[in-house]
Design a protein around this motif. Structure first.
Motif, mmCIF file in Angstrom:
data_model
loop_
_atom_site.group_PDB
_atom_site.id
_atom_site.type_symbol
_atom_site.label_atom_id
_atom_site.label_comp_id
_atom_site.label_asym_id
_atom_site.label_seq_id
_atom_site.Cartn_x
_atom_site.Cartn_y
_atom_site.Cartn_z
ATOM 1 N N MET A 143 8.650 16.047 -23.618
ATOM 2 C CA MET A 143 8.214 15.636 -22.284
ATOM 3 C C MET A 143 8.928 14.364 -21.798
ATOM 4 O O MET A 143 9.351 14.279 -20.646
ATOM 5 C CB MET A 143 6.695 15.451 -22.332
ATOM 6 C CG MET A 143 6.049 15.293 -21.002
ATOM 7 S SD MET A 143 6.009 13.587 -20.495
ATOM 8 C CE MET A 143 4.652 12.921 -21.407
ATOM 9 N N SER A 144 9.085 13.362 -22.683
ATOM 10 C CA SER A 144 9.702 12.095 -22.241
ATOM 11 C C SER A 144 11.141 12.297 -21.803
ATOM 12 O O SER A 144 11.581 11.737 -20.793
ATOM 13 C CB SER A 144 9.709 11.064 -23.385
ATOM 14 O OG SER A 144 8.450 10.905 -23.912
ATOM 15 N N GLY A 145 11.870 13.077 -22.585
ATOM 16 C CA GLY A 145 13.276 13.311 -22.257
ATOM 17 C C GLY A 145 13.425 14.046 -20.939
ATOM 18 O O GLY A 145 14.246 13.680 -20.090
ATOM 19 N N ALA A 257 9.281 6.656 -8.561
ATOM 20 C CA ALA A 257 7.996 6.248 -9.136
ATOM 21 C C ALA A 257 7.692 7.155 -10.319
ATOM 22 O O ALA A 257 7.188 8.268 -10.162
ATOM 23 C CB ALA A 257 6.909 6.323 -8.073
ATOM 24 N N SER A 258 8.058 6.665 -11.486
ATOM 25 C CA SER A 258 7.870 7.430 -12.727
ATOM 26 C C SER A 258 6.497 7.146 -13.312
ATOM 27 O O SER A 258 5.755 8.052 -13.676
ATOM 28 C CB SER A 258 8.969 7.041 -13.721
ATOM 29 O OG SER A 258 8.605 7.369 -15.038
ATOM 30 N N GLY A 259 6.160 5.864 -13.400
ATOM 31 C CA GLY A 259 4.873 5.485 -13.981
ATOM 32 C C GLY A 259 4.471 4.104 -13.513
ATOM 33 O O GLY A 259 5.284 3.357 -12.951
ATOM 34 N N ILE A 261 2.456 1.740 -15.587
ATOM 35 C CA ILE A 261 1.651 1.374 -16.766
ATOM 36 C C ILE A 261 0.941 0.029 -16.600
ATOM 37 O O ILE A 261 -0.131 -0.163 -17.167
ATOM 38 C CB ILE A 261 2.498 1.425 -18.066
ATOM 39 C CG1 ILE A 261 1.584 1.401 -19.287
ATOM 40 C CG2 ILE A 261 3.558 0.345 -18.107
ATOM 41 C CD1 ILE A 261 2.248 1.761 -20.597
ATOM 42 N N SER A 262 1.487 -0.867 -15.761
ATOM 43 C CA SER A 262 0.826 -2.169 -15.596
ATOM 44 C C SER A 262 -0.526 -2.012 -14.896
ATOM 45 O O SER A 262 -1.351 -2.920 -14.920
ATOM 46 C CB SER A 262 1.709 -3.122 -14.787
ATOM 47 O OG SER A 262 1.739 -2.731 -13.428
ATOM 48 N N GLN A 263 -0.752 -0.842 -14.277
ATOM 49 C CA GLN A 263 -1.981 -0.632 -13.498
ATOM 50 C C GLN A 263 -2.995 0.269 -14.203
ATOM 51 O O GLN A 263 -4.145 0.345 -13.785
ATOM 52 C CB GLN A 263 -1.624 0.006 -12.143
ATOM 53 C CG GLN A 263 -0.562 -0.743 -11.379
ATOM 54 C CD GLN A 263 -1.010 -2.140 -11.013
ATOM 55 O OE1 GLN A 263 -1.937 -2.311 -10.226
ATOM 56 N NE2 GLN A 263 -0.368 -3.148 -11.591
HETATM 57 N N1 LIG Z 1 6.102 10.908 -13.909
HETATM 58 C C1 LIG Z 1 6.116 11.585 -15.038
HETATM 59 O O1 LIG Z 1 6.116 12.814 -15.076
HETATM 60 C C2 LIG Z 1 6.135 10.790 -16.326
HETATM 61 C C3 LIG Z 1 6.388 11.417 -17.562
HETATM 62 C C4 LIG Z 1 6.432 10.616 -18.720
HETATM 63 C C5 LIG Z 1 6.184 9.251 -18.619
HETATM 64 N N2 LIG Z 1 5.911 8.712 -17.411
HETATM 65 C C6 LIG Z 1 5.664 7.282 -17.247
HETATM 66 O O2 LIG Z 1 6.825 6.606 -17.663
HETATM 67 C C7 LIG Z 1 6.458 5.324 -18.170
HETATM 68 C C8 LIG Z 1 7.066 5.145 -19.559
HETATM 69 O O3 LIG Z 1 6.485 6.100 -20.448
HETATM 70 P P1 LIG Z 1 6.955 6.118 -21.970
HETATM 71 O O4 LIG Z 1 6.310 7.270 -22.612
HETATM 72 O O5 LIG Z 1 8.420 5.991 -22.008
HETATM 73 O O6 LIG Z 1 6.289 4.803 -22.516
HETATM 74 P P2 LIG Z 1 7.053 3.580 -23.178
HETATM 75 O O7 LIG Z 1 7.885 2.949 -22.125
HETATM 76 O O8 LIG Z 1 7.712 4.063 -24.411
HETATM 77 O O9 LIG Z 1 5.874 2.615 -23.643
HETATM 78 C C9 LIG Z 1 5.171 1.835 -22.804
HETATM 79 C C10 LIG Z 1 5.883 0.508 -22.500
HETATM 80 O O10 LIG Z 1 5.399 0.024 -21.266
HETATM 81 C C11 LIG Z 1 5.518 -1.381 -21.236
HETATM 82 N N3 LIG Z 1 4.227 -1.934 -20.814
HETATM 83 C C12 LIG Z 1 3.032 -1.804 -21.412
HETATM 84 N N4 LIG Z 1 2.077 -2.445 -20.715
HETATM 85 C C13 LIG Z 1 2.702 -3.009 -19.649
HETATM 86 C C14 LIG Z 1 2.278 -3.815 -18.547
HETATM 87 N N5 LIG Z 1 0.991 -4.170 -18.407
HETATM 88 N N6 LIG Z 1 3.199 -4.232 -17.654
HETATM 89 C C15 LIG Z 1 4.495 -3.879 -17.784
HETATM 90 N N7 LIG Z 1 4.960 -3.114 -18.797
HETATM 91 C C16 LIG Z 1 4.073 -2.688 -19.711
HETATM 92 C C17 LIG Z 1 5.839 -1.852 -22.646
HETATM 93 O O11 LIG Z 1 7.235 -2.208 -22.716
HETATM 94 P P3 LIG Z 1 7.790 -3.663 -22.261
HETATM 95 O O12 LIG Z 1 8.315 -4.285 -23.497
HETATM 96 O O13 LIG Z 1 8.837 -3.327 -21.268
HETATM 97 O O14 LIG Z 1 6.609 -4.409 -21.684
HETATM 98 C C18 LIG Z 1 5.586 -0.608 -23.488
HETATM 99 O O15 LIG Z 1 6.397 -0.582 -24.614
HETATM 100 C C19 LIG Z 1 4.938 5.262 -18.165
HETATM 101 O O16 LIG Z 1 4.505 4.591 -17.012
HETATM 102 C C20 LIG Z 1 4.542 6.724 -18.108
HETATM 103 O O17 LIG Z 1 3.271 6.920 -17.566
HETATM 104 C C21 LIG Z 1 5.892 9.456 -16.276
#
Ligand SMILES: NC(=O)c1ccc[n+]([C@@H]2O[C@H](COP(=O)([O-])OP(=O)(O)OC[C@H]3O[C@@H](n4cnc5c(N)ncnc54)[C@H](OP(=O)(O)O)[C@@H]3O)[C@@H](O)[C@H]2O)c1
Length: 349
Positions: A143-145, A257-259, A261-263
């Motif tokens: 999913m992430s990729g 706008a992918s994510g 996470i801060s919210q």
């Molecule tokens: N739209 C979609 O379909 C989709 C699919 C997959 C993932 N996503 C979104 O993509 C983003 C990344 O997902 P991921 O799986 O790759 O996670 P990730 O980036 O591997 O892990 C989360 C990272 O977010 C940062 N973080 C945590 N709390 C934070 C905060 N309060 N403020 C700022 N940064 C914070 C941290 O890195 P730092 O060291 O940078 O703080 C943490 O290591 C997420 O928002 C996720 O929901 C979206």
């Protein structure tokens, strides 16, 4: 039912709805037994879970009025086993498309063994035709990729030479997006919360630059790292960062706008104040859900495997071992403790 048809099964159960940031005490480890008999007439498969992905969206499913971010998931109510993406081996099958001994990735549960009664909707068979590790299907080949790939290619509308900013640049999605942008000849800057992650981006992952967003004033940081502004912002964090980035965007810039996470764990989301930039800079902001792009998966997986084999793509896997450690591993991502995609090894193949 005879004991010979039962397997001991450790499970991670949600104890109470999340309030604020997930805590280890919101979950408990339960030991139970799982039947290995296929219910009569069922198309279910019994999975032995191997790798679980620590994905930020899961927190949305564990609140009383959470966002139904993935409809295929449904919510996770107290007393039920946590669900999420993972990689598993089929050990019993009533579904003709999946045979015992085959591997799948998709939605499973945080336990040793899981019955999955919707394999057609929730699981994708892994065709092992290469030497890439199976665990990669919990991240770069999962999913992430795919999120990084479609977010970059479909949402950012990138052009060679553009200036790109990726927040959570050292995370599972972010470190891939930055590399995809480099492959296209863009100038790429990432941000992260520690100097170790910043070094990784600059030395191992080929980002042109990177900065620690926790050190110093955000506006001065963005001014320093983007003297010529930003053409594309791949936003993984939302909130204050998104607000400040608005001011640095160039005319006709795009924000994916992918994510946010801060919210995710705030009681009330922070507001965005600099929205006039949308008009002034003629910006496009577009959200996406990876699930809408399932049909792109075969194309993406083939491309990514090739890039990995050619060593043109680096995948950083943050591996934690043991089902009993999945909760602390998961909680840790909300505190920036992961480097790259965090996964948990439940069992070796
Ligand atoms: N739209 C979609 O379909 C989709 C699919 C997959 C993932 N996503 C979104 O993509 C983003 C990344 O997902 P991921 O799986 O790759 O996670 P990730 O980036 O591997 O892990 C989360 C990272 O977010 C940062 N973080 C945590 N709390 C934070 C905060 N309060 N403020 C700022 N940064 C914070 C941290 O890195 P730092 O060291 O940078 O703080 C943490 O290591 C997420 O928002 C996720 O929901 C979206």
């Amino acid at each position: 039912m005879g004991e010979e048809n039962l397997l001991p099964n450790k499970q991670i159960v949600l104890k109470n709805y999340l309030q604020g940031c997930p805590k280890e005490t919101d979950f408990e480890l339960r030991t139970t037994k799982v039947s290995t008999e296929i219910p009569h007439g069922s198309k279910g498969v019994l999975l032995k879970n191997l790798y679980l992905a620590c994905d930020p969206y899961i927190c949305h499913l564990m609140r009383p009025r959470g966002l139904s971010i993935l409809s295929s998931h449904g919510f996770i109510v107290p007393g039920s086993v946590v669900r999420g993406y993972g990689v598993a081996k089929v050990i019993k099958s009533g579904y003709e498309e999946l045979k015992e001994g085959e591997y799948v990735w998709g939605i499973t549960s945080w336990e040793d063994f899981s019955w999955n009664f919707y394999p057609q909707q929730l699981l994708i068979k892994i065709n092992i035709t290469h030497d890439v590790p199976l665990s990669y299907y919990a991240g770069i080949l999962g999913m992430s990729g795919l999120a990084a790939y479609v977010g970059w290619n479909e949402i950012c509308c990138p052009k060679q030479g553009e200036i790109v900013y990726v927040s959570s640049g050292a995370g599972g999605v972010g470190h891939l997006v930055g590399q995809f942008a480099k492959m296209m000849g863009c100038y790429v800057v990432g941000s992260a919360s520690t100097n170790q992650k910043v070094d990784l981006l600059k030395t191992e992952l080929g980002f042109d630059d990177a900065f620690n967003y926790k050190q110093g004033d955000l506006r001065s940081k963005l001014n320093k790292y983007f003297p010529k502004g930003i053409d594309i912002y791949f936003d993984n964090v939302g909130g204050e960062m998104l607000d400040e980035v608005m001011l640095k965007m160039n005319i006709n810039g795009r924000i994916a706008a992918s994510g946010m996470i801060s919210q995710y764990n705030l009681k009330e989301p922070q507001g965005i104040h600099n929205l006039f930039s949308l008009i002034e800079k003629r910006l496009s902001v577009r959200g996406f859900m990876v699930l809408d792009y399932k049909e792109k998966y075969p194309e993406y997986a083939e491309w990514a495997v090739k890039k990995l084999q050619e060593k043109k793509l680096v995948y950083v896997e943050d591996v934690i071992t043991g089902l009993e450690n999945v909760v602390s591993a998961f909680v840790g991502i909300y505190h920036g403790l992961n480097i790259g995609k965090r996964i948990v090894v439940v069992a070796e193949e």
